[in-house]
Design an enzyme around this catalytic site. Structure first.
Site, short mmCIF file in Angstrom:
data_model
loop_
_atom_site.label_atom_id
_atom_site.label_comp_id
_atom_site.label_asym_id
_atom_site.label_seq_id
_atom_site.Cartn_x
_atom_site.Cartn_y
_atom_site.Cartn_z
N ASP A 95 4.31 0.07 11.21
CA ASP A 95 3.85 -1.39 11.19
C ASP A 95 4.92 -1.81 12.46
O ASP A 95 5.90 -1.40 12.81
CB ASP A 95 4.17 -2.34 10.04
CG ASP A 95 3.55 -3.47 9.84
OD1 ASP A 95 2.57 -3.58 9.25
OD2 ASP A 95 4.04 -4.46 10.65
N ASP A 121 3.78 -0.09 17.48
CA ASP A 121 2.29 -0.83 17.48
C ASP A 121 1.36 0.49 17.52
O ASP A 121 1.47 1.49 18.28
CB ASP A 121 2.52 -1.49 18.89
CG ASP A 121 0.88 -2.23 19.13
OD1 ASP A 121 -0.34 -1.92 18.65
OD2 ASP A 121 0.97 -3.07 20.02
N TRP A 124 0.90 -1.15 -0.02
CA TRP A 124 0.02 0.00 0.05
C TRP A 124 0.83 1.25 -0.02
O TRP A 124 0.60 2.50 -0.81
CB TRP A 124 -1.07 0.03 1.13
CG TRP A 124 -2.26 -0.79 1.14
CD1 TRP A 124 -2.32 -1.90 0.06
CD2 TRP A 124 -3.47 -0.79 1.49
NE1 TRP A 124 -3.46 -2.45 0.44
CE2 TRP A 124 -4.39 -1.68 1.12
CE3 TRP A 124 -4.00 0.42 2.41
CZ2 TRP A 124 -5.45 -1.95 1.60
CZ3 TRP A 124 -5.38 0.20 2.89
CH2 TRP A 124 -6.20 -0.76 2.37
N ASP A 128 -4.57 -1.10 6.81
CA ASP A 128 -4.78 -2.41 6.35
C ASP A 128 -4.53 -3.56 7.31
O ASP A 128 -4.05 -4.73 7.14
CB ASP A 128 -3.92 -2.76 4.86
CG ASP A 128 -4.34 -4.11 4.27
OD1 ASP A 128 -5.55 -4.63 4.29
OD2 ASP A 128 -3.55 -4.66 3.44
N LYS A 153 -9.52 -1.54 6.72
CA LYS A 153 -9.95 -2.95 6.67
C LYS A 153 -10.75 -3.27 7.83
O LYS A 153 -10.80 -2.90 8.79
CB LYS A 153 -8.56 -4.06 6.59
CG LYS A 153 -9.17 -5.49 6.25
CD LYS A 153 -8.27 -6.46 6.96
CE LYS A 153 -6.86 -6.59 6.31
NZ LYS A 153 -6.67 -7.13 4.87
#
Ligand code: SAM
Length: 297
Positions: free
Chosen positions: A78, A94, A55, A119, A159
């Site tokens: 990430d 996190d 992405w 996502d 998502k």
């Protein structure tokens, strides 16, 4: 030549290899953009839960073509480390931790983002309720970060697992966005419960001040929720039902509530211990159970 396991991979897997995307998920964002023109006028974007980075690749390729490179800012976050990408600032952290949220905010130096995408997916346990719950928590953590960095009118794409409690999430998102759509791109497998919420026209409630008091974030125990005010504080009505004519459950009353009548003991409708085999137990105790001359049961 025999079929290898690679040949059996789907069309988007093969296309991703051919076009140089790090994962087939790139097509999900590309198809969402085709439908919703997500990248129109966007120069500052955040990619939450970005690894391995397809992405971010899409953002980097699309945004940097349209604008001067200096104008474009992309921050990717990430838990996992990611290989570098042109024009993408990476944070390893996190998204449910307040320290990560603060680091993202710092990178935007007071100038808000036009688009936030997420996502994020937990490691699936196979227990659907648990997976759906964790996914929802991840989405809410992403939403909380979004309220700090997104400009009014901006968009948030995330998502979502379309589980049985998804309506609650939709209503939470509707508090912050005028338009919320649940979209399923062609490249998302039909067998998967995943879809994507496309939230457009960010417009938080009047007086809402983004704060780190989201109970999902790790420091929520330090926050005095009673100090929050206005739309930042959740107050639900408390209703004491009934009036003074009803019995008070904390008071003792005489056994006979009606003073004009004499008290009469009422036995319980179902005594606690009177099993159907009680008589057999009694006979056994007196060694009469197996005897021919035992009284019939
Ligand atoms: N969009 C990515 C791409 O196109 O390459 C794929 C993302 S992958 C489906 C889901 C990612 O969510 C994983 O890399 C995982 O490490 C990340 N993730 C899960 N929980 C996270 C968390 N609490 N904070 C940050 N990242 C998280």
């Amino acid at each position: 030549m025999g079929r290898s396991s690679k040949d059996k991979r789907d069309i988007y897997y093969r296309l991703a290899k051919e076009e140089g995307w790090r994962a087939r998920s790139a097509f999900k964002l590309l198809q969402l953009d085709q439908e919703f023109s997500l990248f129109h006028g966007v120069s500052r974007a955040v990619d939450l839960c970005a690894a391995p980075g397809s992405w971010s690749q899409v953002l980097s390729r699309k945004l940097r073509v349209k604008k001067e490179h200096e104008e474009v800012k992309i921050v990717a976050v990430d838990l996992q480390a990611m290989a570098p990408l042109p024009g993408v600032t990476q944070i390893q952290g996190d998204i449910t931790k307040v320290s990560t949220a603060q680091e993202i905010i710092r990178h935007f130096e007071g100038r808000p983002a036009d688009l936030v995408v997420c996502d994020g997916a937990p490691d699936v346990t196979g227990l659907h309720d648990v997976d759906e719950y964790i996914q929802a928590q991840l989405l809410l953590a992403a939403l909380n970060i979004t309220t700090h960095v997104l400009k009014p009118g901006g968009a948030f794409v995330a998502k979502i697992f379309r589980g049985k409690d998804v309506t609650l999430l939709y209503s939470q998102l509707k508090i912050f966005f005028s338009s919320v759509t649940c979209a399923k791109p062609r490249s998302s497998r039909n067998s998967s419960i995943e879809a994507f919420v496309v939230c457009q026209s960010y417009s938080p409630p009047e007086g809402y001040v983004p704060n780190m008091s989201n109970p999902l974030l790790d420091h929520c125990y330090d926050v005095d929720f009673n100090q929050l005010e206005g739309p930042n504080r959740v107050v639900v009505p408390f209703l004491a039902c009934g009036d003074l004519s009803a019995f008070d459950s904390d008071r003792s009353y005489p056994l006979q509530l009606d003073a004009s009548k004499q008290y009469q003991y009422t036995p319980p409708t179902q005594p606690p211990i009177r099993p159907p085999y009680q008589q057999a137990c009694q006979l056994r105790k007196t060694n009469q159970l197996a005897r021919e001359d035992a009284p019939a049961l």
